[in-house]
Design an enzyme around this catalytic site. Structure first.
Site, PDB file in Angstrom:
ATOM      1  N   GLY A   1     -34.682  55.476 -35.156  1.00  0.00           N
ATOM      2  CA  GLY A   1     -35.180  56.122 -36.373  1.00  0.00           C
ATOM      3  C   GLY A   1     -36.090  57.307 -36.118  1.00  0.00           C
ATOM      4  O   GLY A   1     -36.676  57.858 -37.052  1.00  0.00           O
TER       5      GLY A   1
ATOM      6  N   GLN B   1     -45.324  66.110 -21.104  1.00  0.00           N
ATOM      7  CA  GLN B   1     -45.049  65.716 -22.491  1.00  0.00           C
ATOM      8  C   GLN B   1     -44.902  64.204 -22.624  1.00  0.00           C
ATOM      9  O   GLN B   1     -44.977  63.669 -23.723  1.00  0.00           O
ATOM     10  CB  GLN B   1     -43.799  66.437 -23.001  1.00  0.00           C
ATOM     11  CG  GLN B   1     -42.439  65.795 -22.689  1.00  0.00           C
ATOM     12  CD  GLN B   1     -41.952  65.968 -21.264  1.00  0.00           C
ATOM     13  OE1 GLN B   1     -42.709  65.853 -20.309  1.00  0.00           O
ATOM     14  NE2 GLN B   1     -40.686  66.224 -21.097  1.00  0.00           N
TER      15      GLN B   1
ATOM     16  N   GLU C   1     -41.951  71.008 -29.653  1.00  0.00           N
ATOM     17  CA  GLU C   1     -42.316  72.408 -29.799  1.00  0.00           C
ATOM     18  C   GLU C   1     -42.854  72.765 -31.169  1.00  0.00           C
ATOM     19  O   GLU C   1     -43.337  73.862 -31.380  1.00  0.00           O
ATOM     20  CB  GLU C   1     -41.090  73.264 -29.520  1.00  0.00           C
ATOM     21  CG  GLU C   1     -40.632  73.091 -28.111  1.00  0.00           C
ATOM     22  CD  GLU C   1     -39.415  73.940 -27.845  1.00  0.00           C
ATOM     23  OE1 GLU C   1     -39.606  75.096 -27.490  1.00  0.00           O
ATOM     24  OE2 GLU C   1     -38.301  73.454 -28.002  1.00  0.00           O
TER      25      GLU C   1
END
Ligand code: FES
Ligand code: FES
Lengths: 158, 788
Positions: free
Chosen positions: B739, B500, B745
Site C-alpha cells: 500500500g 536514503q 525526491e
C-alpha cells in the site's frame, strides 16, 4: 621530505613517516588506516573530519599532524571500548540521527565534547556545539534530539 | 525456479515489520565508524590521477604537449583525448558527452582534457601544470535565453543532430531547428486558447531560479584496475553498479563479462552520483597503465563535475474564473543546461513539470520545456530533477492567482486540488491520491489562518506549497533472497545505499515475509559480481521497484522452503507458513521445524541453501511526443504539502524559517521514521537552496566552488526540533507495495514557493527569483516601499 612522527590515537602510540604538511585527518586516514573521520571540504567548513584533541573537538583538516604530537587524539573508533555502545552512539541509532553516515563521526565527537563539559545542555547548547558540522541528509532535527536524549542517558548512568 | 512479479494487497493491520519505525540496519556500522566508504580503502602502490582542465569556456584544442609533464619524476603516464573512445554518453535524453573531448572542442571552464597519473596526488597535480595546451578561443554564451534565440551567433554543439538519445529519452525530443536547444518536452491537453477565452482573469508571471549544487558530503572518488584476465574493475563512490557496467561496456566496447563495478556505502547522493563521466576517466587511465589508479575530486572539482541543477527561466500564464477555478495554464520553461546535458539535465525539459502536473485539475494545459546549451559547466540531475524549479514558479503563481481573485490561498488550492479520477496534465487518470488531505494537514499543522505577530523590524508570514511526484518507471529490478541454514535471510540487491535507507527497507520487506526481526536479515549490495541486476537508486524508484522484487524473491524462496519442509513433515506445502526461523503447519502450529533441521536433512540430496529470485517491471503505454499524453506514464503519484512560517527583517531583508509543517501522501508508509528523516532533511536542504545557495559563475568560471562561500544551512539556519512537524495522510495504494508509494525526491519540491508565499504574506513583496537572499529581499522591500 617525510618525517618521523609520534602520535597517540585512541590510547595507542603510533610512529609514522609523513610529510610535514600533512594534516591530522590525512595522516589518520592515509598512514594509520583510521578512517572514521572523513574529508569533505578541506577548508574547515563541514566538520566531517572532526576529532577530539585532549577532549576538545577540532577539525582534523585544519590541524597539522605534527601539531597533535604530545596530545591525546580520539576518533570515533575509540569511543566505545569493547562491546557496549556509548550513549551517544546508542541514541544516534535509536533516534534515526544517521542517514548516509558521512557526517556521523564528526557529529558524535562534537556531541561528546559538549556532553563531557555540560551535563545538562539546552537545545541551544546542542545547536551551538554542532554548528560547525554540516549534515546534508537529516536536517539536524533527529541529531539534536538524539544528543539531548544521550545527555539524559549519561546523567542517569553517572 | 519461477520468477514472479507481484502486487501486494496484505492489509496494513497484518503487518509486523513493515510500517514500523524499525532502526536502520546500517546504523550500527555508521555510529561505530566501521562503515566503509570508497575513500576508506587504500592499497599499497596505488597511483593517483589528476585532471588537466580547460581554462576556456569555449575553444578548439590545437595541440597538447605533454613532454615536460611526462618527464617529471614520479609521473607514470598521461591519458589524452586520442586514447579515448569517440562515443558520446548520456543518460535519459541526450548523449552529448565524450569522456575526453576527442572532437577537439571544450565547452566549459574546467572540462577535463587529459588525465595525469603519478605516484602521489601532489606529483600528479604538479605535473598537470606542466601540460601545455594550445587553444583557439571561440565566442561563448552563458545566458539560456540568449542561447535559445534564433540569431545566437554561437553554436555549442554544431553536430547535435547526429547525437543519439539516452536510455529513457523517449519523452524528450531533439530540437534541430534551434541551434542551442538540447531537448524539448511538450504538453498539450485540452484547448488552452479556448480556456483563456473563457477565463475572467488572466495572471502572467516570470520566475527565475539559480543553479544549485548537491552539497553531498562525500566527494567523487573512483579507483580502477585491470585483473589478470583482462577484466576492468571500477570501485567508486557512485550509484548504479549495473548501469555503470553497461555504460563502461558500451564506452570501451568491452563484453559484459569483462567489466566489474563496485561500490560501498555512499556518503549522500541527491542525484549527483549517477553520471559515468568520472569513471570513464579513471577506467581509461587503468586500462592504459595497467595499474590501480585513484581519481579523487577536490571540493572545487566536485562542483565542476557535479552535474549541478540548472538555473531556469519560467513563464507561466493562468486563466481563472471568478469562482476560483483554473480553466487554463500555459508555461514555457527554459533550463540553462551548460556545455553538456548528458548528466541528466537533457531530461529536465520534462522533469521540470514533474512536481506540478498532477496537483490540480486544470482542463486545458500547454507547456513547452527546453534545455539550452551554454558555455557554463554541465548540469544534470539533482533531487527532484528540476521539479523544484517548476514548482517554485507554479506554486508561487497559485498564490498570485488567489490574490488576483481576492481568495485565500488555501481555499483557492482546495477549490482546484486534484481528486480521485481526475486526469493530470499528461492525461493519466489519478487514483489512490490524497493531495487534499496533504495540503489540509500542512495548513492545520502550521495553524493556517491564525495571524502570527511580528516583533519590531521582524514581520511574520505563512505560506503553502503542494507537489506531486511521478516516480520514473525506468528499467526493471531483480533481487535474490537466500535462506541460510542458521535461519538468516540474505537479500542481494543491485542498487544503492546512498543514505536514503534502502537496505533497511528491503530488510523490513524480507523480514515481513519470513516474520522475523530485521536483525536476522543480511543485505548484500554493491558489486556486480555478487548482486543481481538493477538500475540505480534514481527517480525515487527503489522502494517501488527493488522493493517489489524483494518481496517476489522472498515469496519464491518461501515456496521452495515449504516444499522442502512439506516433504520432511509430510504436509502439503500450501499448509505451511513460517515465523522466527521455523516452518510450521498453519492448522497445527505445534507441528514445526527449524530451518537448520531442514538443511541437515536435505543436504545429502543437494540442498545447501535456498535461492529465491524475484523481479519487477513496469510496462508503460505508448507516449505521444507531440502532446505528452500517456495513459500510465508514472506508476503512482505521491504528494507532499508544506506549510512554512517565516520571519522577515524589513530593515535588512534577512529571512528566518521558524516553522515547517508537512502533510505527506506516500500511501501506507513502509518506515515512518525514515519518511520523517527524508522530509526533515529535504526541508533543510530546501532552506539552503531557497535562501542561501547559488552556484555563482562569472563568464563560465566558478566563483564560489567551496563550502566556505557556497553556503549550505547549518543547524543554526534550521528550525528548532519541535517546529518541524511531519504527518502522513495517505491511504494505502492497492497497486503499491504494502500500500506504499515512494517519497525520496519529493521532499524539496514544494518548499521554495511555500517560503516565497510566506515572505509575501509577511511583507507584500512577491519574490520572483530563488534563492531569496537577504540582498534580494532587501531590494524587493525597497521597491515595494517606493511603489506604495
Ligand atoms: S573536511 Fe575538515 S571541516 Fe570539512
Ligand atoms: S547523514 Fe549524510 S551528511 Fe549527515
Amino acid at each position: 621530505m617525510k618525517q618521523l612522527l609520534q602520535l597517540k590515537v585512541n590510547g595507542e602510540e603510533y610512529e609514522v613517516f609523513a610529510e610535514p604538511w600533512k594534516t591530522l585527518v590525512e595522516v589518520l586516514r592515509e598512514e594509520l588506516g583510521i578512517t572514521a573521520a572523513k574529508e569533505s571540504c578541506n577548508t574547515g567548513n563541514c566538520g566531517a573530519c572532526t576529532v577530539l584533541l585532549d577532549g576538545k573537538a577540532v577539525k582534523g583538516c585544519l590541524v597539522l599532524a605534527s601539531q597533535a604530537r604530545g596530545h591525546d587524539v580520539m576518533t570515533l573508533e575509540g569511543l566505545s571500548n569493547g562491546d557496549g555502545l556509548h550513549p551517544i552512539q546508542q541514541a544516534f541509532i535509536d533516534h534515526f540521527a544517521v542517514q548516509c553516515g558521512f557526517c556521523t563521526s564528526g557529529m558524535i565527537l562534537s556531541a561528546k565534547a559538549l556532553l563531557d563539559e555540560n551535563k545538562d545542555p539546552t537545545e541551544d547548547d546542542v545547536r551551538k556545539a554542532i554548528a560547525g558540522n554540516l549534515c546534508r541528509c537529516t536536517g539536524y532535527k533527529k541529531i539534536v534530539e538524539a544528543i539531548l536524549v544521550a545527555a539524559e542517558a549519561m546523567k542517569q548512568e553517572a | 525456479m519461477t520468477q514472479t512479479s507481484v502486487v501486494l494487497t496484505e492489509l496494513p493491520a497484518q503487518l509486523e515489520v513493515v510500517g514500523k519505525g524499525v532502526p536502520r540496519v546500517d546504523a550500527l556500522d555508521k555510529v561505530t565508524g566501521k562503515a566503509k566508504y570508497t575513500g576508506d580503502f587504500r592499497e599499497q602502490g596505488m597511483l593517483f590521477a589528476k585532471l588537466v582542465r580547460s581554462p576556456h569556456p569555449h575553444a578548439n584544442i590545437k595541440n597538447i604537449d605533454v613532454s615536460a609533464a611526462l618527464a617529471y619524476p614520479g609521473v607514470k603516464g598521461i591519458v589524452l583525448p586520442e586514447d579515448a573512445p569517440d562515443r558520446r554518453m548520456g543518460y535519459f535524453a541526450t548523449c552529448d558527452r565524450q569522456v575526453l573531448p576527442k572532437d577537439g572542442r571544450v565547452r566549459y571552464v574546467g572540462e577535463p582534457i587529459a588525465v595525469v597519473v603519478a605516484t602521489t596526488s601532489e606529483i600528479a597535480e604538479e605535473a598537470v601544470a606542466l601540460v601545455r595546451v594550445d587553444y583557439e578561443a571561440l565566442p561563448a554564451i552563458f545566458d539560456a535565453e540568449e542561447a535559445m534565440s534564433p540569431d545566437c551567433p554561437v553554436a555549442i554543439h554544431p553536430m547535435k543532430h547526429t547525437y543519439s538519445k539516452g536510455s529513457a529519452g523517449g519523452a524528450v525530443q531533439a530540437v534541430p531547428e534551434i541551434p542551442n536547444a538540447a531537448s524539448r518536452f511538450k504538453i498539450r491537453k485540452g484547448d488552452v486558447e479556448k480556456g483563456f477565452k473563457e477565463a475572467d482573469v488572466i495572471v502572467e508571471n516570470r520566475f527565475t531560479v539559480a543553479r544549485v549544487g548537491h552539497g553531498r558530503m562525500e566527494k567523487y572518488i573512483a579507483d580502477a584496475w585491470m585483473e589478470a584476465d583482462g577484466t576492468l574493475v571500477v570501485r567508486r563512490a557512485k550509484k548504479g553498479i549495473w548501469r555503470d557496467k553497461d555504460w563502461l561496456c558500451q564506452l570501451f566496447g568491452l563484453p559484459a563479462s569483462k567489466v566489474r563495478v563496485m561500490e560501498s556505502y555512499i556518503g549522500g547522493d541527491f542525484g549527483g552520483k549517477g553520471w559515468v563521466a568520472f569513471e570513464g576517466l579513471v577506467a581509461l587511465a587503468a586500462m592504459k597503465l595497467k595499474r590501480l589508479v585513484r581519481l579523487e575530486s577536490t571540493r572545487e572539482e566536485d562542483f565542476h563535475d557535479g552535474t549541478m541543477a540548472p538555473g531556469a527561466v519560467m513563464y507561466i500564464k493562468d486563466g481563472l474564473k471568478k469562482d476560483g477555478t483554473i480553466v487554463a495554464r500555459e508555461t514555457t520553461m527554459i533550463l540553462e543546461g551548460g556545455g553538456y546535458t548528458g548528466g541528466g539535465s537533457g531530461q529536465s525539459a520534462l522533469c521540470i513539470h514533474n512536481g506540478i502536473l498532477a496537483c490540480y485539475n486544470i482542463p486545458n494545459w500547454k507547456s513547452d520545456g527546453y534545455v539550452a546549451y551554454t558555455n557554463n559547466p554541465p548540469t544534470g540531475t539533482l533531487r527532484g530533477v528540476d521539479a523544484p524549479r517548476g514548482s517554485w514558479a507554479a506554486e508561487s503563481q497559485m498564490d498570485c492567482d488567489a490574490h488576483a481573485l481576492g481568495m485565500d490561498p488555501l481555499e483557492f488550492r482546495l477549490k482546484n486540488v486534484a481528486r480521485e479520477g481526475d486526469t493530470c496534465a499528461l492525461g493519466q487518470v489519478l487514483q489512490h491520491i490524497s493531495p487534499r488531505e496533504a495540503i489540509e494537514k500542512a495548513a492545520e499543522l502550521i495553524q493556517w489562518g491564525a495571524k502570527s505577530e511580528g516583533d519590531g523590524d521582524w514581520k511574520r508570514g505563512k505560506g503553502l506549497g503542494l507537489a506531486n511526484y511521478g516516480v520514473a518507471p525506468m528499467a526493471p529490478s531483480d533481487v535474490l533472497v537466500k535462506v541460510i541454514r542458521d535461519g538468516t535471510i540474505e537479500v542481494r540487491h543491485g542498487t544503492d545505499e546512498v543514505g536514503q535507507g534502502l537496505n533497511t527497507v528491503v530488510a523490513q520487506l524480507a523480514a515481513e515475509e519470513f516474520k522475523i526481526k530485521t536483525d536476522r536479515v543480511k543485505v548484500i549490495f554493491g558489486d556486480t559480481l555478487t548482486a543481481p541486476w538493477d538500475y540505480s537508486s534514481s527517480a525515487s524508484r527503489c522502494t517501488w521497484f527493488t522493493g517489489n522484487a524483494t518481496v517476489a524473491a522472498a515469496r519464491d524462496a518461501k515456496q521452495q522452503l515449504f516444499m522442502l519442509a512439506g516433504k520432511r513433515m509430510g504436509v502439503a506445502a500450501e499448509e505451511l507458513d513460517t515465523r522466527d526461523g521455523r516452518v510450521f503447519c498453519k492448522t497445527a502450529p505445534e507441528k514445526s521445524i527449524p530451518f537448520s533441521d531442514l538443511f541437515q536433512y536435505e543436504s545429502a540430496i543437494g540442498h545447501g541453501e535456498i535461492l529465491g529470485k524475484g523481479y519487477y517491471r513496469y510496462q508503460r503505454q505508448p507516449f505521444d511526443p507531440e502532446t505528452g499524453q500517456c495513459a500510465n506514464y508514472y506508476p503512482t503519484y505521491p504528494y507532499l504539502a508544506y506549510g512554512v512560517e517565516a520571519a522577515v527583517n524589513t530593515r535588512t531583508g534577512e529571512v528566518r524559517v521558524l516553522k515547517v509543517s508537512a502533510g505527506v501522501d506516500v500511501g501506507q508508509p513502509i518506515n515512518i521514521k525514515m519518511i520523517e528523516g527524508q522530509i526533515e532533511g529535504g526541508i533543510v536542504m530546501a532552506i539552503g537552496q531557497s535562501l542561501l545557495e547559488e552556484v555563482m559563475l562569472k563568464n563560465g568560471v566558478h566563483v564560489n566552488a567551496n563550502f566556505g562561500t557556497y553556503r549550505m544551512p547549518t543547524v543554526m539556519e534550521s528550525p528548532y526540533a519541535a517546529n518541524i512537524k511531519v504527518e502522513s495522510v495517505g491511504k494505502p495504494d492497492p497497486t503499491g507495495l504494502h500500500g506504499g508509494k515512494p517519497l525520496g525526491e519529493m521532499v524539496l519540491i514544494p518548499f521554495f514557493a511555500a517560503l516565497g508565499n510566506a515572505i509575501y504574506d509577511a511583507t507584500g513583496v512577491r519574490m520572483t527569483h530563488s534563492p531569496m537572499t537577504r540582498e534580494s529581499v532587501f531590494w524587493g522591500l525597497r521597491q515595494h516601499a517606493n511603489a506604495h
